[in-house]
Design an enzyme around this catalytic site. Structure first.
Site, PDB file in Angstrom:
ATOM      1  N   TYR A   1       0.829  -1.209   0.000  1.00  0.00           N
ATOM      2  CA  TYR A   1       0.000   0.000   0.000  1.00  0.00           C
ATOM      3  C   TYR A   1       0.864   1.260   0.000  1.00  0.00           C
ATOM      4  O   TYR A   1       0.433   2.316  -0.443  1.00  0.00           O
ATOM      5  CB  TYR A   1      -0.882   0.035   1.246  1.00  0.00           C
ATOM      6  CG  TYR A   1      -2.144  -0.801   1.176  1.00  0.00           C
ATOM      7  CD1 TYR A   1      -2.328  -1.779   0.196  1.00  0.00           C
ATOM      8  CD2 TYR A   1      -3.151  -0.625   2.114  1.00  0.00           C
ATOM      9  CE1 TYR A   1      -3.475  -2.549   0.156  1.00  0.00           C
ATOM     10  CE2 TYR A   1      -4.305  -1.380   2.087  1.00  0.00           C
ATOM     11  CZ  TYR A   1      -4.473  -2.346   1.112  1.00  0.00           C
ATOM     12  OH  TYR A   1      -5.617  -3.103   1.085  1.00  0.00           O
TER      13      TYR A   1
ATOM     14  N   CYS B   1      -2.107  -1.527  10.075  1.00  0.00           N
ATOM     15  CA  CYS B   1      -1.332  -1.110   8.909  1.00  0.00           C
ATOM     16  C   CYS B   1      -1.136   0.395   9.020  1.00  0.00           C
ATOM     17  O   CYS B   1      -2.126   1.142   9.049  1.00  0.00           O
ATOM     18  CB  CYS B   1      -2.096  -1.459   7.629  1.00  0.00           C
ATOM     19  SG  CYS B   1      -1.357  -0.865   6.094  1.00  0.00           S
ATOM     20  N   ASN B   2       0.106   0.842   9.114  1.00  0.00           N
ATOM     21  CA  ASN B   2       0.371   2.272   9.264  1.00  0.00           C
ATOM     22  C   ASN B   2      -0.123   3.082   8.076  1.00  0.00           C
ATOM     23  O   ASN B   2      -0.684   4.171   8.238  1.00  0.00           O
ATOM     24  CB  ASN B   2       1.878   2.500   9.445  1.00  0.00           C
ATOM     25  CG  ASN B   2       2.404   1.922  10.734  1.00  0.00           C
ATOM     26  OD1 ASN B   2       2.651   0.719  10.824  1.00  0.00           O
ATOM     27  ND2 ASN B   2       2.571   2.745  11.743  1.00  0.00           N
ATOM     28  N   THR B   3       0.086   2.541   6.872  1.00  0.00           N
ATOM     29  CA  THR B   3      -0.313   3.267   5.662  1.00  0.00           C
ATOM     30  C   THR B   3      -1.823   3.415   5.595  1.00  0.00           C
ATOM     31  O   THR B   3      -2.341   4.503   5.325  1.00  0.00           O
ATOM     32  CB  THR B   3       0.213   2.544   4.405  1.00  0.00           C
ATOM     33  OG1 THR B   3       1.639   2.438   4.484  1.00  0.00           O
ATOM     34  CG2 THR B   3      -0.154   3.294   3.142  1.00  0.00           C
TER      35      THR B   3
ATOM     36  N   CYS C   1       6.101   0.521  10.117  1.00  0.00           N
ATOM     37  CA  CYS C   1       5.283  -0.357   9.262  1.00  0.00           C
ATOM     38  C   CYS C   1       5.187  -1.687   9.987  1.00  0.00           C
ATOM     39  O   CYS C   1       6.191  -2.189  10.505  1.00  0.00           O
ATOM     40  CB  CYS C   1       5.935  -0.531   7.886  1.00  0.00           C
ATOM     41  SG  CYS C   1       5.159  -1.811   6.864  1.00  0.00           S
TER      42      CYS C   1
END
Length: 257
Positions: free
Chosen positions: A44, A75-77, A186
């Site tokens: 991502y 999920c960081n994104t 991440c």
């Protein structure tokens, strides 16, 4: 089934969120978990915000179809791109996100430098720049975009020459600095922590956001009266958009590491 007995939903762009799920199993051993990894569309971190947002909403709908009582965006994104929009739409379910563990890193840095390893998109998002603005006057914070690292981990490469070479190349220009901490921004990156330690040594503290996220998950479950009260050990069910045995096997393998 009452709400307390429903599973907790976990989502990541691939297998990375397994690192947060592992921490959850320690803290919440009686809970059942449903994990969805979107490895078909990973990574991502190199996509645009609208694309990530759309994929995250699709994942949310999938988890809701499994009857989950709370959702962790591991999920960081995806958190950076979509958490606010998700909370606006899905108002009747707690949604927990994750962000780089900058605060604990600053607290132990004692004026030394901090490196944040993350995907290009996480580092470019406003949510991250707001986080940086809170602390960058206190300490030297270095953003290190790590395009390509998620793909290696998605292929099950978490140790050995290829990972070591990748990390050495990324970190070589910072080796002269007095680095107190490396923040893994991440959820895929904790799986290469051992290789990272080989390069930077034991004196550099390596931090990720799993513990803070899981503590927040527990608080949300308690405040919403959703903690599972059964005395037996919970279960983990893994789904993945790739839908092949190899990625499911890798997911369970990483869970056991």
């Amino acid at each position: 089934m009452n709400n307390k007995e429903k599973p907790i939903g976990f989502f990541d762009s691939g297998v990375g969120g397994i690192s947060v799920l592992k921490e959850s199993l320690k803290v919440l051993p009686s809970e059942d978990f449903v994990y969805f990894g979107d490895s078909l569309n990973a990574p991502y971190g190199t996509k645009n915000v609208n694309e990530v947002r759309k994929l995250t909403f699709n994942a949310m709908d999938f988890l809701l179809s499994k009857g989950v009582k709370v959702v962790v965006i591991a999920c960081n994104t995806a958190t950076s791109a979509a958490i606010d929009a998700l909370r606006q739409k899905y108002t009747d379910i707690p949604i927990i996100g994750i962000e780089p563990a900058l605060k604990p890193a600053v607290e132990i840095s004692k004026g030394k430098s901090i490196i944040i390893m993350a995907t290009p998109m996480t580092l470019s998002e406003k949510k991250f720049s707001n986080l940086m603005d809170k602390y960058d006057k206190e300490v030297n914070i270095i953003s290190l975009p790590c395009a390509g690292l998620v793909e290696l981990i998605e292929d099950g490469i978490t140790e050995g020459h290829q990972i070591e070479e990748y990390l050495r190349d990324k970190l070589k220009k910072f080796m002269y600095l007095d680095v107190a901490c490396i923040v893994l921004g991440c959820t895929h990156y904790p799986f290469i922590k051992n290789e990272l330690i080989k390069i930077v040594g034991e004196k550099t503290t390596i931090i990720d956001g799993s513990v803070g996220t899981v503590n927040q998950l527990k608080r949300q479950l308690a405040s919403n009266n959703l903690l599972n009260e059964k005395k037996t050990k919970g279960t983990v069910t893994v789904y993945n958009s790739l839908n092949n045995k190899q990625i499911i096997d890798l997911s369970y393998k990483l869970l056991r590491l």
